[in-house]
Scaffold this motif. Structure first.
Motif, PDB file in Angstrom:
ATOM      1  N   GLN A 191      21.907  15.839 -16.687  1.00 39.44           N
ATOM      2  CA  GLN A 191      21.849  15.025 -15.476  1.00 39.44           C
ATOM      3  C   GLN A 191      22.191  15.893 -14.272  1.00 39.44           C
ATOM      4  N   LEU A 192      21.313  15.856 -13.283  1.00 35.89           N
ATOM      5  CA  LEU A 192      21.541  16.573 -12.030  1.00 35.89           C
ATOM      6  C   LEU A 192      21.679  15.556 -10.913  1.00 35.89           C
ATOM      7  N   VAL A 193      22.776  15.623 -10.184  1.00 37.97           N
ATOM      8  CA  VAL A 193      23.016  14.713  -9.074  1.00 37.97           C
ATOM      9  C   VAL A 193      22.940  15.503  -7.772  1.00 37.97           C
ATOM     10  N   ASN A 194      21.971  15.150  -6.933  1.00 36.91           N
ATOM     11  CA  ASN A 194      21.854  15.734  -5.598  1.00 36.91           C
ATOM     12  C   ASN A 194      22.653  14.886  -4.618  1.00 36.91           C
ATOM     13  N   ILE A 195      23.647  15.475  -3.993  1.00 41.45           N
ATOM     14  CA  ILE A 195      24.504  14.744  -3.063  1.00 41.45           C
ATOM     15  C   ILE A 195      24.332  15.313  -1.661  1.00 41.45           C
ATOM     16  N   PHE A 196      24.071  14.416  -0.719  1.00 39.67           N
ATOM     17  CA  PHE A 196      24.095  14.789   0.694  1.00 39.67           C
ATOM     18  C   PHE A 196      25.485  14.480   1.233  1.00 39.67           C
ATOM     19  N   ARG A 197      26.131  15.491   1.824  1.00 39.44           N
ATOM     20  CA  ARG A 197      27.473  15.301   2.396  1.00 39.44           C
ATOM     21  C   ARG A 197      27.580  16.133   3.674  1.00 39.44           C
ATOM     22  N   SER A 198      27.813  15.475   4.822  1.00 41.57           N
ATOM     23  CA  SER A 198      27.917  16.215   6.085  1.00 41.57           C
ATOM     24  C   SER A 198      28.464  15.309   7.176  1.00 41.57           C
ATOM     25  N   ASP A 257      19.377  11.154  -6.642  1.00 39.07           N
ATOM     26  CA  ASP A 257      19.586  11.507  -5.233  1.00 39.07           C
ATOM     27  C   ASP A 257      20.508  10.494  -4.572  1.00 39.07           C
ATOM     28  N   HIS A 258      21.588  10.983  -3.947  1.00 38.58           N
ATOM     29  CA  HIS A 258      22.535  10.104  -3.267  1.00 38.58           C
ATOM     30  C   HIS A 258      22.914  10.692  -1.911  1.00 38.58           C
ATOM     31  N   SER A 259      23.069   9.840  -0.928  1.00 39.04           N
ATOM     32  CA  SER A 259      23.564  10.241   0.389  1.00 39.04           C
ATOM     33  C   SER A 259      24.892   9.543   0.631  1.00 39.04           C
ATOM     34  N   ILE A 260      25.884  10.314   1.104  1.00 37.39           N
ATOM     35  CA  ILE A 260      27.236   9.768   1.217  1.00 37.39           C
ATOM     36  C   ILE A 260      27.577   9.369   2.647  1.00 37.39           C
ATOM     37  N   ASP A 261      27.423  10.281   3.593  1.00 38.98           N
ATOM     38  CA  ASP A 261      27.912  10.042   4.945  1.00 38.98           C
ATOM     39  C   ASP A 261      26.879   9.313   5.806  1.00 38.98           C
ATOM     40  N   ASP A 262      27.365   8.707   6.883  1.00 38.91           N
ATOM     41  CA  ASP A 262      26.522   7.890   7.762  1.00 38.91           C
ATOM     42  C   ASP A 262      25.939   8.741   8.886  1.00 38.91           C
ATOM     43  N   PHE A 284       9.071  17.350 -22.834  1.00 35.95           N
ATOM     44  CA  PHE A 284      10.016  17.283 -21.725  1.00 35.95           C
ATOM     45  C   PHE A 284       9.886  15.966 -20.967  1.00 35.95           C
ATOM     46  N   ASP A 285      11.040  15.350 -20.657  1.00 38.63           N
ATOM     47  CA  ASP A 285      11.107  14.133 -19.845  1.00 38.63           C
ATOM     48  C   ASP A 285      11.830  14.456 -18.541  1.00 38.63           C
ATOM     49  N   TYR A 286      11.249  13.984 -17.436  1.00 33.82           N
ATOM     50  CA  TYR A 286      11.873  14.156 -16.117  1.00 33.82           C
ATOM     51  C   TYR A 286      11.971  12.793 -15.447  1.00 33.82           C
ATOM     52  N   TYR A 287      13.217  12.342 -15.206  1.00 38.16           N
ATOM     53  CA  TYR A 287      13.457  11.062 -14.552  1.00 38.16           C
ATOM     54  C   TYR A 287      14.069  11.317 -13.183  1.00 38.16           C
ATOM     55  N   ASP A 288      13.499  10.682 -12.170  1.00 39.20           N
ATOM     56  CA  ASP A 288      13.921  10.885 -10.786  1.00 39.20           C
ATOM     57  C   ASP A 288      14.341   9.536 -10.210  1.00 39.20           C
ATOM     58  N   LEU A 289      15.621   9.376  -9.930  1.00 38.69           N
ATOM     59  CA  LEU A 289      16.165   8.120  -9.421  1.00 38.69           C
ATOM     60  C   LEU A 289      16.653   8.330  -7.995  1.00 38.69           C
ATOM     61  N   GLU A 290      15.991   7.679  -7.052  1.00 39.54           N
ATOM     62  CA  GLU A 290      16.355   7.815  -5.643  1.00 39.54           C
ATOM     63  C   GLU A 290      17.168   6.606  -5.204  1.00 39.54           C
ATOM     64  N   GLU A 291      18.433   6.849  -4.881  1.00 40.80           N
ATOM     65  CA  GLU A 291      19.344   5.832  -4.351  1.00 40.80           C
ATOM     66  C   GLU A 291      20.047   6.433  -3.138  1.00 40.80           C
ATOM     67  N   SER A 292      19.327   6.583  -2.049  1.00 39.81           N
ATOM     68  CA  SER A 292      19.896   7.201  -0.858  1.00 39.81           C
ATOM     69  C   SER A 292      20.205   6.120   0.178  1.00 39.81           C
ATOM     70  N   THR A 293      19.985   6.404   1.449  1.00 35.97           N
ATOM     71  CA  THR A 293      20.277   5.455   2.513  1.00 35.97           C
ATOM     72  C   THR A 293      19.072   5.371   3.446  1.00 35.97           C
ATOM     73  N   ILE A 324      11.667   6.660  -9.730  1.00 31.69           N
ATOM     74  CA  ILE A 324      12.083   5.299  -9.379  1.00 31.69           C
ATOM     75  C   ILE A 324      12.843   5.337  -8.061  1.00 31.69           C
ATOM     76  N   THR A 325      12.353   4.594  -7.083  1.00 31.79           N
ATOM     77  CA  THR A 325      13.004   4.503  -5.770  1.00 31.79           C
ATOM     78  C   THR A 325      13.613   3.117  -5.620  1.00 31.79           C
ATOM     79  N   LEU A 326      14.939   3.063  -5.590  1.00 31.57           N
ATOM     80  CA  LEU A 326      15.644   1.799  -5.434  1.00 31.57           C
ATOM     81  C   LEU A 326      16.220   1.631  -4.035  1.00 31.57           C
ATOM     82  N   ASN A 327      16.467   2.723  -3.360  1.00 28.14           N
ATOM     83  CA  ASN A 327      16.985   2.645  -1.994  1.00 28.14           C
ATOM     84  C   ASN A 327      16.626   3.943  -1.286  1.00 28.14           C
TER      85      ASN A 327
END
Length: 447
Positions: free
Chosen positions: A171-178, A204-209, A228-237, A261-264
């Motif tokens: 599992q790879l989690v991409n975090i935006f923080r700034s 994919d997650h974004s933390i700050d506003d 190979f399976d590649y799952y991409d879950l987008e839960e950003s802002t 899959i784009t949920l947010n």
């Protein structure tokens, strides 16, 4: 001034800094990437492949970039807990666009497996990195890829040697923080040697506003007989913009599943390029989105059948509410020698309001005569008869509408081949339709 000029000037000013904080393998492609960006520019709004996404407008704002690789004050292992029960993964993080390596998961992979940072991998195994990096996603194809290749300094790598099977998903989690508006140029390289097997979940997650912009280039090489399976879950802002280009090269008898899959989100453009280069190769490409407010998702796919006896299955579904907009442009190319091809493409869209907009353009380009190919598209609203029937059985209207929307997306989730992930996604989709899913429940920073 053209939108790309600010990045050309930026590279000219900070070229030494960018190269110093990267590796020779990544640096070797920058000169050509600069020339390609200057020649191509960004894709023009209204062009055939970008009819509903204005890349220049996306790239025009002045975003900050962490070119000096300054440490971001966050330990993702302390703040993030995966909210998928019964799914034991080897967990890794990319913070903005730097691989987070101060802490590593205690995972005993088989000998020869490498899972970690792109910079570290290219320094430890330069010959392997040079063989694959930039070979599927050439900067000469697209100005966005050229920009990413020009500025990317690190990334994520999964290398699985011949015959090795990873029993545990990664599992790879991409975090935006700034604290300021920030741009990240993310790079992912997946190398599956012959008869190897692995699964990767990317979140994919974004933390700050603040406003975030990411360019993402993913290269996947599946050797003969690889799985190979590649799952991409987008839960950003809503303040996050993402432009992603995923490229797959498949050898004979390989099997690759891509499920996005784009949920947010805020504004997303996802490009998928799959090249079936060996006989009996099989590709499954699918995705779904739940959009509301003024969210935008533009999906582009290009599947190439270059040899005989290959199969591709493509399924994308979108549910749009409020004033959201979606676009799908899918192309299947069957070359002259690709006899006995089986290629199927389906796009289904559900509009929950009159203000929502969906644009769809499925395409087949066939130069062989012994093939089985089909494509189809439908866009409509919730079945009023089904809604009335459920209400007549005592189900409140909004609950019935939610249940029908969840059912509409079910066949995309059926392609998830991780049991724990499939169950969790079903719950997340239901929460999303109920308006209960704001950000990732597993991240303590988000709470």
């Amino acid at each position: 001034m053209r939108a790309e000029q600010q990045y050309i000037d930026l590279f000219s000013q900070y070229e030494d800094v960018i190269r110093h904080h990267s590796s020779e393998v990544l640096n070797a492609l920058r000169t050509q990437a600069l020339a390609d960006l200057e020649r191509l520019g960004f894709p023009a709004a209204g062009s055939e492949d970008y009819q509903h996404t204005d890349i220049s407008q996306i790239m025009s704002p002045d975003y900050g970039l962490n070119l000096k690789r300054l440490s971001i004050p966050v330990n993702p292992y302390d703040v993030f807990r995966c909210d998928v029960p019964n799914l034991s993964t080897a967990l890794y993080f990319v913070v903005n666009d730097s691989f987070y390596d101060p802490v590593q998961p205690e995972t005993a992979f088989p000998e020869g497996v490498f899972v970690g940072g792109l910079k570290a991998f290219s320094e430890k195994y330069p010959a392997i990195a040079e063989k694959y990096y930039g070979k599927a996603a050439a900067s000469s194809k697209d100005g966005i890829i050229a920009l990413n290749t020009l500025l990317a300094q690190d990334g994520f790598v999964m290398y699985v040697p011949e015959g090795v099977v990873l029993e545990r998903p990664v599992q790879l989690v991409n975090i935006f923080r700034s604290d300021v508006d920030t741009m990240a140029n993310r790079r992912v390289l997946i190398i599956m040697e012959p008869r190897s097997e692995a699964k990767l979940l990317v979140c994919d997650h974004s933390i700050d506003d603040v406003k975030f912009l990411s360019t993402e280039v993913i290269e996947i090489f599946a050797g003969e007989g690889a799985y190979f399976d590649y799952y991409d879950l987008e839960e950003s802002t809503e303040s996050t913009t993402r432009v992603s280009s995923l490229h797959v090269k498949q050898a004979a008898s390989s099997n690759v599943l891509i499920n996005g899959i784009t949920l947010n989100n805020g504004f997303s453009r996802n490009n998928y390029y799959i090249d079936l280069e060996g006989e009996q190769a099989e590709a499954t490409l699918c995705g779904m989105s739940v959009l509301d407010k003024e969210q935008h998702l533009d999906t582009y796919s290009y599947v190439t059948h270059a040899v005989p006896y290959c199969t591709s299955t493509e399924l994308f579904k979108n549910v749009l509410n409020d004033r959201s907009t979606g676009a799908f442009s899918g192309r299947i190319l069957v070359k002259e020698d690709a006899q006995k091809t089986a290629a199927y493409q389906t796009n289904r869209n559900l509009l929950a309001t009159r203000e929502a907009r969906m644009y769809s353009k499925p395409q087949l380009e066939i130069y062989a005569d012994d093939v089985k190919c089909s494509h189809g598209m439908t866009t409509g609203q919730i079945d009023e008869q089904a809604l009335f029937y459920m209400q007549s059985r005592g189900i409140p209207k909004e609950e019935a509408r939610m249940m029908l929307s969840v059912a509409f997306t079910a066949d995309v989730l059926s392609h998830v081949r991780l049991a724990g992930l499939k169950e969790r996604l079903q719950l997340l989709v239901e929460k999303r339709f109920r308006g209960e899913l704001a950000q990732c429940a597993g991240c303590r920073v988000c709470q």
